[in-house]
Design an enzyme around this catalytic site. Structure first.
Site, PDB file in Angstrom:
ATOM      1  N   ASP A   1      -4.017  49.726   1.092  1.00 26.98           N
ATOM      2  CA  ASP A   1      -4.977  49.042   1.950  1.00 26.98           C
ATOM      3  C   ASP A   1      -5.245  47.617   1.452  1.00 26.98           C
ATOM      4  OD1 ASP A   1      -7.219  49.005   0.082  1.00 26.98           O
ATOM      5  OD2 ASP A   1      -7.524  51.121   0.535  1.00 26.98           O
ATOM      6  N   ARG A   2      -5.946  46.859   2.257  1.00 25.17           N
ATOM      7  CA  ARG A   2      -6.175  45.444   1.980  1.00 25.17           C
ATOM      8  C   ARG A   2      -6.792  45.212   0.602  1.00 25.17           C
ATOM      9  NH1 ARG A   2      -6.920  41.219   5.573  1.00 25.17           N
ATOM     10  NH2 ARG A   2      -7.074  42.722   7.290  1.00 25.17           N
TER      11      ARG A   2
END
Length: 233
Positions: free
Chosen positions: A102-103
């Site tokens: 994820d980011r």
């Protein structure tokens, strides 16, 4: 395969674009001799603008993914493909991430255009361990390791319990977690289930492949075949 199609499939442009590259003399052999579209030459003997031709299909890359990038092609923000040469987006077969980070997660990210290799790595049957280094908002309680290893932990809104995971405590709020699955936001959700919050998450290894310090955040390199096999070793 004709050189025009070969080079176009590697993302250097459409077949029309590549045909113009031949006409402009931009495609040569290693001796500098201009090539023509119907020439037959070994892949490693071909240069584009004086640089070696990108590797053929079967490509595998390792990247040190920095925080702030998503594993997507279409996200409006920064994406991991921005860190690769632009033509890598256009390869056929397509270059894909092997799973996702994820980011807000950094660390080891793999890419490949080999569908069989991708599925071999992410298949639950392969039991390839992914190791994450975790920094937490609160002190560990002390019972997390036994719960994670039990094979009976059930995440919210899921019906199947998690496979056993191994927790190594590194400090009051630091740990290393090894999992063999790749469920959505799994590590963050595991700690949330025991009343904690992950403040920083970093993937350190996939199978036997370890992210080394010399590969700085945002950098990447190609993997040799023997390095790929260490994933399953």
């Amino acid at each position: 395969m004709k050189l025009v199609k070969l080079i176009a499939n590697l993302g250097y442009g459409s077949r029309k674009d590549v045909a113009w590259m031949f006409r402009e003399g931009r495609i040569t052999d290693v001796q500098g001799e201009v090539l023509y579209a119907d020439d037959k030459l070994a892949h490693e003997q071909i240069l584009v603008d004086g640089e070696p031709l990108d590797p053929p299909p079967g490509l595998a890359l390792i990247m040190h993914k920095p925080v702030g990038y998503t594993c997507s092609r279409k996200d409006q923000g920064r994406v991991v493909f921005d860190l690769l040469p632009p033509r890598y987006r256009m390869r056929d077969p397509a270059l894909s991430t092997v799973g996702r980070l994820d980011r807000d997660t950094s660390g080891l990210l793999l890419f490949t255009d080999d569908g069989a290799l991708l599925h071999r790595i992410i298949s639950p049957r392969a039991q390839v361990a992914k190791v994450y280094e975790v920094e937490l908002a609160n002190d560990l309680r002390g019972d997390e390791g036994a719960l994670f290893a039990s094979g009976s932990m059930l995440l919210e809104a899921e019906r199947e319990p998690l496979e056993p995971a191994q927790l190594e405590v590194l400090g009051p709020r630091r740990a290393r977690l090894s999992i063999t699955e790749g469920r959505y936001h799994q590590v963050r959700r595991m700690f949330a289930a025991v009343g904690n919050h992950v403040e920083a998450l970093h993937r350190a290894s996939v199978g036997g492949l370890v992210l080394r310090e010399e590969l700085a955040p945002g950098n990447w390199r190609m993997l040799a075949p023997d390095e790929v096999e260490t994933i399953f070793g």
